[in-house]
Design an enzyme around this catalytic site. Structure first.
Site, mmCIF file in Angstrom:
data_model
loop_
_atom_site.group_PDB
_atom_site.id
_atom_site.type_symbol
_atom_site.label_atom_id
_atom_site.label_comp_id
_atom_site.label_asym_id
_atom_site.label_seq_id
_atom_site.Cartn_x
_atom_site.Cartn_y
_atom_site.Cartn_z
ATOM 1 N N LYS A 127 4.021 -26.066 13.577
ATOM 2 C CA LYS A 127 4.221 -25.458 11.634
ATOM 3 C C LYS A 127 5.801 -25.153 12.355
ATOM 4 O O LYS A 127 6.518 -25.628 10.530
ATOM 5 C CB LYS A 127 3.660 -24.565 11.011
ATOM 6 C CG LYS A 127 2.194 -25.181 11.153
ATOM 7 C CD LYS A 127 2.285 -26.518 10.166
ATOM 8 C CE LYS A 127 0.298 -26.892 9.674
ATOM 9 N NZ LYS A 127 -0.017 -28.008 9.110
ATOM 10 N N SER A 154 -1.887 -27.013 19.484
ATOM 11 C CA SER A 154 -0.581 -27.049 18.119
ATOM 12 C C SER A 154 -0.818 -25.850 17.171
ATOM 13 O O SER A 154 0.463 -25.209 16.987
ATOM 14 C CB SER A 154 -2.110 -28.365 16.480
ATOM 15 O OG SER A 154 -3.050 -27.497 16.964
#
Length: 312
Positions: A48, A299
């Site tokens: 992110k 991720s």
């Protein structure tokens, strides 16, 4: 709908340089065809940081000085707090009150103001704070600059493995998969980009099958252990995935846990459930995947220590 382009992703690569880490492709000891892209090694523990950094950099300085706000289960909140602090901008993060405590604490530690709300209220509360405070709303996935920033993962994969055959990428709100698919398909059209999501939060699978957005209620998506992918697609991310994703597969809760354990024990990586879904697909759903050299995107690694102990 106007989709992002490879030019947008390449521009994002310039704006995140020096902030986001260029993560390596790690060989996998149990399968020579599989490589791991460990975004868990980023300064905030997830991919992110890429989208948040590019989005903050794209806000005009006068607006940025008033502050930014977002809603997040934790990872995007940490990333935006980190990017805002680096840019000298105030930051507020609306977080579901059931999010892991470790993620909430890390957002606060980065200097952001945290607002806890019931899961169904997260977007509405962030929009209210933006309107009342003159803050710039930077959502976790429904934003062109955020998608372009996440796409830099695809640029790095192709640079490090030009002959990659398959890229497995987690799908929650769809920003990561949208960006990665944009980059990979532009640079290596013959590679297959496959989205992976939990069986308990399979709205992207249903949306692509129906040809229109299908929304799952929070009481369904919040059954999955993979808290980072409980969100539904947006119109923007759905448009990208419909155009650029080759397929989507789902994995079970047991498979996600098993993949976490395998990654910790054999690859020495701390991985959160959402970060393990792509690897779970390679481990347990090979019959659904094309053959060849494969990259699984991990991720994130912001996992509750108690949960990590229970799966390892």
């Amino acid at each position: 709908m106007d989709l992002i382009s490879i030019d947008d992703v390449e521009a994002a690569a310039g704006s995140i340089a020096g902030v986001a880490v260029r993560t390596p492709l790690l060989p996998c000891r149990w399968d020579g065809e599989l490589l791991l892209k460990p975004e868990s090694l980023q300064p905030v523990g997830s991919f992110k940081i890429r989208g948040a950094t590019h989005a903050v950099a794209s806000v005009p300085a006068e607006r940025r000085s008033r502050g930014v706000v977002t809603h997040s289960s934790g990872n995007h909140g940490q990333a935006l707090a980190y990017a805002a602090r680096a840019a000298g901008a105030p930051c507020m993060v609306v977080i579901p009150d059931v999010a892991p405590a470790v993620k909430i604490e890390q957002v606060r530690a980065l200097g952001a103001t945290v607002v806890l709300v019931p899961p169904a209220r997260r977007l509405a509360e962030a929009e209210r704070l933006a309107a009342e405070g003159g803050l710039t709303l930077i959502p976790p996935f429904d934003h062109r600059d955020v998608i372009a920033g996440q796409g830099t993962i695809g640029l790095e994969i192709i640079a490090d493995l030009p002959d990659v055959d398959v890229v497995l990428v987690p799908v929650g709100g769809g920003g990561l998969a949208s960006g990665v698919a944009t980059a990979v398909k532009a640079l290596r059209p013959e590679a297959a980009v496959i989205g992976v999501e939990p069986e308990y939060a399979a709205d992207a699978r249903d949306s692509l099958a129906a040809g229109e957005l299908v929304t799952w209620p929070v009481e369904q998506t919040y059954r999955t252990i993979a808290d980072g992918v409980r969100t539904n697609l947006s119109e923007l991310t759905f448009a990208h995935l419909r155009e650029r994703l080759d397929a989507i597969v789902t994995v079970s809760e047991e498979e996600i846990r098993a993949a976490m354990s395998r990654l910790v024990r054999e690859s020495r990586l701390v991985v959160e459930p959402s970060g393990a879904v792509a690897t779970a697909a390679h481990l347990f759903r090979r019959d659904k995947l094309p053959p060849g050299r494969t990259v699984a995107v991990i991720s994130g690694g912001n996992v509750d220590p108690a949960l990590l102990v229970s799966v390892v």
